[in-house]
Every structure is written in structure tokens, then in C-alpha cells.
Design a protein around this motif. Structure first.
Motif, PDB file in Angstrom:
ATOM      1  N   MET A   1      39.666  20.406  46.277  1.00 13.14           N
ATOM      2  CA  MET A   1      38.699  19.892  47.022  1.00 13.14           C
ATOM      3  C   MET A   1      39.309  20.001  48.645  1.00 13.14           C
ATOM      4  SD  MET A   1      40.055  15.753  47.471  1.00 13.14           S
ATOM      5  CE  MET A   1      38.648  15.329  48.770  1.00 13.14           C
TER       6      MET A   1
ATOM      7  N   ILE B   1      43.158  21.189  49.387  1.00 11.77           N
ATOM      8  CA  ILE B   1      44.307  20.523  48.611  1.00 11.77           C
ATOM      9  C   ILE B   1      43.723  20.601  47.333  1.00 11.77           C
ATOM     10  CG2 ILE B   1      44.868  19.164  50.620  1.00 11.77           C
ATOM     11  CD1 ILE B   1      43.938  16.545  48.928  1.00 11.77           C
ATOM     12  N   ASP B   2      44.836  20.365  46.367  1.00 13.22           N
ATOM     13  CA  ASP B   2      44.771  20.209  44.804  1.00 13.22           C
ATOM     14  C   ASP B   2      45.156  18.652  44.452  1.00 13.22           C
ATOM     15  OD1 ASP B   2      43.732  22.907  44.210  1.00 13.22           O
ATOM     16  OD2 ASP B   2      45.861  23.403  44.597  1.00 13.22           O
ATOM     17  N   THR B   3      43.907  17.949  44.004  1.00 10.34           N
ATOM     18  CA  THR B   3      44.412  16.788  43.391  1.00 10.34           C
ATOM     19  C   THR B   3      44.749  16.870  41.973  1.00 10.34           C
ATOM     20  OG1 THR B   3      42.361  16.187  42.300  1.00 10.34           O
ATOM     21  CG2 THR B   3      42.520  15.787  44.739  1.00 10.34           C
ATOM     22  N   PRO B   4      45.238  15.918  41.367  1.00 11.45           N
ATOM     23  CA  PRO B   4      45.517  16.137  39.859  1.00 11.45           C
ATOM     24  C   PRO B   4      44.099  16.391  39.055  1.00 11.45           C
ATOM     25  CG  PRO B   4      46.599  14.007  40.664  1.00 11.45           C
ATOM     26  CD  PRO B   4      45.978  14.680  41.662  1.00 11.45           C
ATOM     27  N   MET B   5      43.193  16.199  39.753  1.00  6.22           N
ATOM     28  CA  MET B   5      41.998  16.330  38.906  1.00  6.22           C
ATOM     29  C   MET B   5      41.316  17.723  39.219  1.00  6.22           C
ATOM     30  SD  MET B   5      41.914  13.836  37.286  1.00  6.22           S
ATOM     31  CE  MET B   5      40.377  13.846  36.367  1.00  6.22           C
ATOM     32  N   GLN B   6      41.168  18.124  40.506  1.00  8.12           N
ATOM     33  CA  GLN B   6      40.485  19.196  41.105  1.00  8.12           C
ATOM     34  C   GLN B   6      40.867  19.598  42.263  1.00  8.12           C
ATOM     35  OE1 GLN B   6      36.252  17.898  41.001  1.00  8.12           O
ATOM     36  NE2 GLN B   6      36.310  18.249  42.990  1.00  8.12           N
TER      37      GLN B   6
ATOM     38  N   ALA C   1      39.633  17.952  52.184  1.00  5.12           N
ATOM     39  CA  ALA C   1      39.997  16.738  52.501  1.00  5.12           C
ATOM     40  C   ALA C   1      40.239  16.566  54.074  1.00  5.12           C
ATOM     41  CB  ALA C   1      40.990  16.067  51.580  1.00  5.12           C
TER      42      ALA C   1
END
Length: 214
Positions: A67, A60-65, A69
Motif C-alpha cells: 500500500m 510499504i508492505d503490510t501483513p496483508m498487502q 501510506a
């Protein structure tokens, strides 16, 4: 407080469950409150019955990077409600797992013979590939629960768990003899069944108290 495990039976003794169950037992509790409390307890019981679900990491893509999960692995769960009272638990279960598939099993207990009478069965496909959690507030004589699981196994289900609010020792024994491969999760095991097949001290007929019928 951690769950207490018997042979094939987990009694979930969480303080919030026990507190809410006490209010439900009270004959003065209103229909609206009874229904709400059952739904709330279903949330807590659902947490326990799904505690060991298998996970897999997905990208997945978080708002930061980006990862990896954890997410639930495999096909969607099936919640199988034994009509009509099972729907009270079903609604709370779906609050936590809204993507679950749903089966409805129409079985009522003949009040003269105490034997189950089937009138409806509708389930998702590919039951053999899914974990099926059967829900019914009361495990009394176990006739309805046993018959429901017989039907699910006939349709290919091979990973089944049974979730109820209250159980009687007689019902637990009969159920475990009929389906020793199906673990039981409950909030309490009460004293006994009376001559009419009701759990004592129990809380009366769960369906009647949910829907205001006699």
C-alpha cells in the motif's frame, strides 16, 4: 478543547495540559512530580506544534498487502533546547519524535541585568533545510529566547517555532517584535513579570524546580 490563537501565538488550552500545569504551579509539588509533569505536558504540546507537518505517501508492505501510506516529508526535525530548563521539554518531545535532531543552546539570564549570556551552542547541519522547534519552559523577558533564535538564524535556520510552558505578556510582545516570523506555542499567558523578571503567578524558576537547585 481546541487551541486558542492570538496574533502569532497559540495558547493550547487542552484540559489535561491545564490540569497538569496547575499541579506544577503548586509550590508543594515534588521535584520528581514536577519533572514528570513537564515531560507529560511536552507530549501534548508537541502534538500541537507539529500538527501541520507535511506528509508524503511512501510504499510499504503490510501483513496483508502492499500500500501507499503517509509519512513525514523532508529532512528530520530539529528540537533546539535552551539550556538547562529546556531539556525538560526536550525529553518529552523526543518521546514522540525520537528521530529528531537536537540542538543545545547554552544561555543564562544575568540576574542583575536580566540580559542573556551565551556559553554554548551546538546544532545539526543543514538548518536551512529543517523545521527548528525551540523549547524553553518560560518566556519571561524573552531575552534568552530572542538571543537563541538570533543564533539559529545566523546558522541558516529559516523555519522556526518556539514552544514554552508559560509566557508573560511582556515577553510575548518583545519576542514577537524581535522575531515576527516565529510563531509561539504555549500552555498559558500569565499576568505579568515582577521586578526580578519572573512570571507572576508563574511557577517559580523552572530549572531550579526540575533539578532541586537554588
Amino acid at each position: 478543547m481546541a487551541p486558542v490563537s492570538l496574533e502569532g501565538v497559540t495558547v493550547v488550552q487542552h484540559p489535561l495540559i491545564q490540569h497538569k500545569l496547575t499541579i506544577m504551579r503548586d509550590k508543594e509539588t515534588s521535584i520528581a512530580s514536577f519533572r514528570r509533569l513537564l515531560r507529560e505536558i511536552a507530549h501534548l504540546l508537541c502534538y500541537e506544534v507539529t500538527r501541520d507537518l507535511e506528509l508524503e505517501n511512501i510504499p510499504i508492505d503490510t501483513p496483508m498487502q502492499a500500500m501507499e501510506a503517509p509519512a513525514l516529508k523532508g529532512k528530520k526535525l530539529v528540537f533546539a533546547s535552551i539550556l538547562r530548563a529546556g531539556n525538560g521539554l526536550l525529553e518529552g518531545m523526543l518521546d514522540l519524535v525520537p528521530a529528531a535532531r537536537v540542538a543545545h543552546i547554552g544561555i543564562y539570564r544575568d540576574h542583575e541585568t536580566l540580559e542573556p549570556v551565551e556559553y554554548y551552542f551546538k546544532a545539526p547541519s543543514n538548518l536551512e533545510d529543517r523545521l527548528v522547534i525551540v523549547v524553553d519552559p518560560m518566556l519571561a523577558t524573552a531575552n534568552s529566547a530572542t538571543a537563541a533564535i538570533d543564533k539559529l538564524k545566523e546558522r541558516g535556520a529559516n523555519r522556526i517555532r518556539f514552544l514554552c510552558l508559560l509566557a508573560a505578556p511582556e515577553g510575548v510582545e518583545r519576542f514577537r517584535n524581535a522575531h515576527p516570523d516565529v510563531p509561539v506555542f504555549t500552555a498559558a499567558i500569565d499576568s505579568h513579570l515582577n521586578e526580578k523578571g519572573y512570571i507572576v503567578p508563574g511557577l517559580g524558576d523552572a530549572g531550579d524546580r526540575m533539578y532541586g537547585t537554588k
